[in-house]
Design a protein around this motif. Structure first.
Motif, PDB file in Angstrom:
ATOM      1  N   HIS A 107       0.877  -1.170   0.000  1.00 19.21           N
ATOM      2  CA  HIS A 107       0.000   0.000   0.000  1.00 19.21           C
ATOM      3  C   HIS A 107       0.919   1.227   0.000  1.00 19.21           C
ATOM      4  O   HIS A 107       1.815   1.305   0.845  1.00 19.21           O
ATOM      5  N   ALA A 108       0.704   2.164  -0.903  1.00 21.32           N
ATOM      6  CA  ALA A 108       1.529   3.379  -0.924  1.00 21.32           C
ATOM      7  C   ALA A 108       0.686   4.557  -0.458  1.00 21.32           C
ATOM      8  O   ALA A 108      -0.369   4.835  -1.030  1.00 21.32           O
ATOM      9  N   GLY A 157      -2.896  -4.603  -4.712  1.00 19.36           N
ATOM     10  CA  GLY A 157      -3.960  -5.278  -5.456  1.00 19.36           C
ATOM     11  C   GLY A 157      -4.534  -6.454  -4.673  1.00 19.36           C
ATOM     12  O   GLY A 157      -3.783  -7.265  -4.129  1.00 19.36           O
ATOM     13  N   SER A 158      -5.843  -6.513  -4.613  1.00 17.88           N
ATOM     14  CA  SER A 158      -6.470  -7.655  -3.939  1.00 17.88           C
ATOM     15  C   SER A 158      -6.301  -8.881  -4.824  1.00 17.88           C
ATOM     16  O   SER A 158      -6.249  -8.770  -6.052  1.00 17.88           O
ATOM     17  N   GLU A 159      -6.201 -10.030  -4.215  1.00 15.25           N
ATOM     18  CA  GLU A 159      -5.958 -11.229  -5.013  1.00 15.25           C
ATOM     19  C   GLU A 159      -6.795 -12.394  -4.552  1.00 15.25           C
ATOM     20  O   GLU A 159      -7.045 -12.550  -3.366  1.00 15.25           O
ATOM     21  N   ILE A 164      -2.027  -8.853   2.344  1.00 20.54           N
ATOM     22  CA  ILE A 164      -2.765  -7.841   1.579  1.00 20.54           C
ATOM     23  C   ILE A 164      -4.264  -8.019   1.816  1.00 20.54           C
ATOM     24  O   ILE A 164      -4.971  -7.080   2.187  1.00 20.54           O
ATOM     25  N   ASN A 165      -4.745  -9.241   1.606  1.00 23.50           N
ATOM     26  CA  ASN A 165      -6.186  -9.472   1.744  1.00 23.50           C
ATOM     27  C   ASN A 165      -6.662  -9.194   3.160  1.00 23.50           C
ATOM     28  O   ASN A 165      -7.742  -8.651   3.371  1.00 23.50           O
ATOM     29  N   LEU A 191     -10.257 -16.304   5.447  1.00 23.92           N
ATOM     30  CA  LEU A 191      -9.388 -17.478   5.488  1.00 23.92           C
ATOM     31  C   LEU A 191      -8.114 -17.221   4.701  1.00 23.92           C
ATOM     32  O   LEU A 191      -7.029 -17.587   5.108  1.00 23.92           O
ATOM     33  N   GLU A 192      -8.292 -16.544   3.566  1.00 22.57           N
ATOM     34  CA  GLU A 192      -7.107 -16.233   2.769  1.00 22.57           C
ATOM     35  C   GLU A 192      -6.173 -15.346   3.562  1.00 22.57           C
ATOM     36  O   GLU A 192      -4.968 -15.506   3.556  1.00 22.57           O
TER      37      GLU A 192
END
Ligand SMILES: Nc1ncnc2c1ncn2[C@@H]1O[C@H](COP(=O)(O)OP(=O)(O)O)[C@@H](O)[C@H]1O
Ligand SMILES: [Mg+2]
Length: 589
Positions: free
Chosen positions: A218-219, A242-244, A262-263, A357-358
């Motif tokens: 995150h910037a 970016g969400s994945e 990230i998630n 969970l991710e």
């Protein structure tokens, strides 16, 4: 054509804690050959504010509808987004009100393009910097910037790289501050561009040497306004990682860890926004580093705009983004499917559970989710996760991130035009009266035509009885529910006292049920009060989970009221059942 939205920054707009808007980018030349229509389109706009959008999968003709605050089409420019969503929050910064604008979405969906822009089409960051600097002209106000990134929950200064991460510490007000983060004064757009370009370059190669770090961190660029050395307010402009969907991208190793973090932080951000928009008493800031850092700029009168970016060629990815954006939105939401009546409950809970969970890196649990959902899945063959998609739509059509050359942006936006009328600056900050600036002409709002209204009426017509508004499905704390077997019905509980004529077998069964309930209650009570060492002695609670439980308790004294709350510490329904079974068995040993 102008974007569809509520009137730009109306008074309602400003009183709303967070605006959630969508932006779909144009097809890239590489996508043009296979592209037909974008997977998302505007269905209508609401007279009272907000729009309804439709997501449609070309391959399966599955479709869903969501309500959000505004929609920006492929042909809409970033400067339109700036004019309609960002410009109006800027004067508040001079009044001491912080603001945050962030771009959210999958990799390749246009986040960096929206925030950073290109040489010819400046993004929201240079547009905001230019506007703020222009507002400072002729006043005692000055501007400083900071630029840092959050990668794997660690923070790095992009303006003055230090060997190590910068430490985040809580101040006396409970706001997290980055110790030693550089704040550099800027007096002109030239100075701003110089610094910002360097930061952009550093972001690309920062600390790991991996090529694509920029889309995995995150910037946060902050512009802080001070008047005679007293800080007024700041604007944070954030290009989120970016969400994945790990299931689709088949991430492993470091990639999996990165994307779990990230998630997790994106989900935490969405929880905060959703809680703010619902006016909840408890805002779960402590769930991630980013939300802790942004605590002084999210909620509490601050202005926030979430821009959910969509790749027009990626239905599933876009559906995930819009689903998360819509649950953050203040507008009561719903989806409807043109194909079948899959309850939104399932789609949304599944998405939430999957994200959770991710975020915990529980890929095995994710795979087992099909089992968890099986009773519904068998009845709803077209539900999101169980639907077999044609191979073409399953292969991630990843678009290489733009990777802006920092040097290129330098040229942009030295336009001396004052973008915001100076009368917006509080009088005490004005040094002298400046020439009357050019009046801002905001783009007009697309009128809702008859067709749109008709389809909107249709969309708003009562949803079939098995579709429950999403808001009702999400627990108050915004956390992911754990799907457990139906709980013992209340009537059965006190069958011994309430049903004098009960048979001996019924009485015996009731006793079992009461014992089970007592065991569950004791277990929850223990989680609510035990210290770290005690927690670690419990089955299924390791050191990290114990720490997390203590953190949850800081936010709310008794975080565990029902078994479902155990989902907040990442336990699946099967794990919970196993723990209780083992505990119960232990009694008879
Ligand atoms: N509005 C737009 N117009 C033209 N190209 C765009 C637009 N938005 C995004 N793009 C292009 O799409 C690609 C992906 O965008 P990017 O901003 O890098 O995505 P993200 O930051 O979400 O990974 C880039 O090549 C970028 O130039
Ligand atoms: Mg990017």
């Amino acid at each position: 054509m102008a974007a569809a939205s509520t009137p730009a920054r109306s008074s309602a707009h400003l009183s709303q804690p967070v605006r959630v808007v969508l932006r779909v980018r144009p097809f890239l030349s590489s996508e043009a050959a296979s592209a037909t229509a974008p997977c998302v389109s505007l269905l209508g706009c609401h007279p009272g504010g907000g729009v309804t959008v439709q997501l449609k999968d070309q391959h399966t003709s599955r479709s869903e509808q969501y309500k959000l605050d505004a929609f920006f089409r492929q042909e809409d420019s970033v400067s339109q987004i700036f004019d309609q969503e960002v410009r109006a929050v800027i004067p508040s910064i001079f009044e001491g009100i912080n603001a945050t604008v962030f771009a959210y979405g999958a990799t390749g969906s246009g986040k960096t393009y929206t925030m950073q822009g290109t040489e010819d089409f400046p993004g929201l960051i240079p547009l905001a910097a230019s506007t703020i600097l222009a507002l400072c002209t002729g006043t005692w106000c000055s501007v400083e910037i900071s630029y840092y990134e959050v990668y794997m929950e660690r923070c790095y200064d992009l303006l003055e790289p230090k060997a190590k991460e910068i430490m985040a510490l809580d101040d006396k007000d409970g706001n997290m501050q980055l110790k030693g983060l550089s704040w550099v004064p800027v007096r002109s757009m030239e100075e701003f561009q110089e610094l910002y370009s360097i930061g952009v370059q550093r972001r690309k190669v920062a600390h790991t040497g991996l090529n694509d770090v920029s889309s995995r961190s995150h910037a946060v660029l902050s512009l802080r306004v001070s008047s005679t050395d007293v800080v007024k307010g700041k604007l944070n402009l954030i290009d989120l990682a970016g969400s994945e969907d790990n299931k689709r991208t088949l991430n492993e190793g470091i990639r999996l860890q990165e994307s779990s973090k990230i998630n997790q932080s994106l989900f935490a951000l969405s929880n905060v926004i959703s809680a703010l928009n619902k006016n909840e008493h408890r805002i779960p800031y402590r769930q991630s580093k980013l939300t802790r850092l942004l605590r002084d700029s999210l909620g509490g009168g601050c202005r926030t705009v979430m821009i959910a970016c969509l790749n027009p060629a990626e239905y599933q990815e876009s559906a995930n983004t819009v689903s998360l954006a819509a649950r953050s939105c203040h507008i009561e939401n719903f989806t409807s499917s043109s194909k079948q009546e899959t309850p939104k409950l399932k789609i949304d809970m599944e998405a939430k559970l999957r994200a959770w969970l991710e975020s915990k890196g529980k890929t095995k649990s994710i795979q087992r989710m099909d089992g968890l959902f099986s009773p519904i899945a068998s009845k709803t063959p077209l539900s999101v996760s169980h639907m077999k998609q044609p191979t073409s739509s399953r292969i991630p059509c990843r678009v290489k991130a733009m990777d802006q050359d920092g040097g290129k942006i330098k040229k942009i936006l030295f336009d001396p035009v004052v973008h915001v009328p100076t009368e917006n600056i509080p009088r005490e900050h004005r040094q002298t009266e400046v020439n009357t600036p050019k009046k801002v002409v905001l783009p007009s709002v697309t009128p809702c035509n008859e067709k749109h209204e008709a389809s909107l009426r249709k969309a708003l017509s009562p949803i079939s009885s098995n579709m429950v508004p999403v808001e009702q499905q999400i627990p108050d704390n915004g956390n992911c529910p754990v799907l457990l077997e139906p709980q013992t019905p209340i009537e059965k509980r006190n069958i011994v006292e309430e049903t004098p004529g009960a048979t001996p077998l019924e009485r015996f069964n009731a006793l079992g049920s009461n014992l089970k309930e007592a065991l569950v209650q004791q277990y929850l009570d223990l989680l609510n009060v035990a210290n770290k060492e005690e927690l670690q002695q419990l089955k299924g609670i390791g050191a990290r989970r114990a720490e997390y439980i203590l953190e949850l308790r800081e936010d709310s004294p008794k975080p565990f009221k029902t078994l479902e709350d155990l989902g907040n510490i990442g336990l699946s329904s099967k794990q919970i059942r196993d723990i209780l079974k083992k505990t119960a068995t232990g009694i008879f040993k």
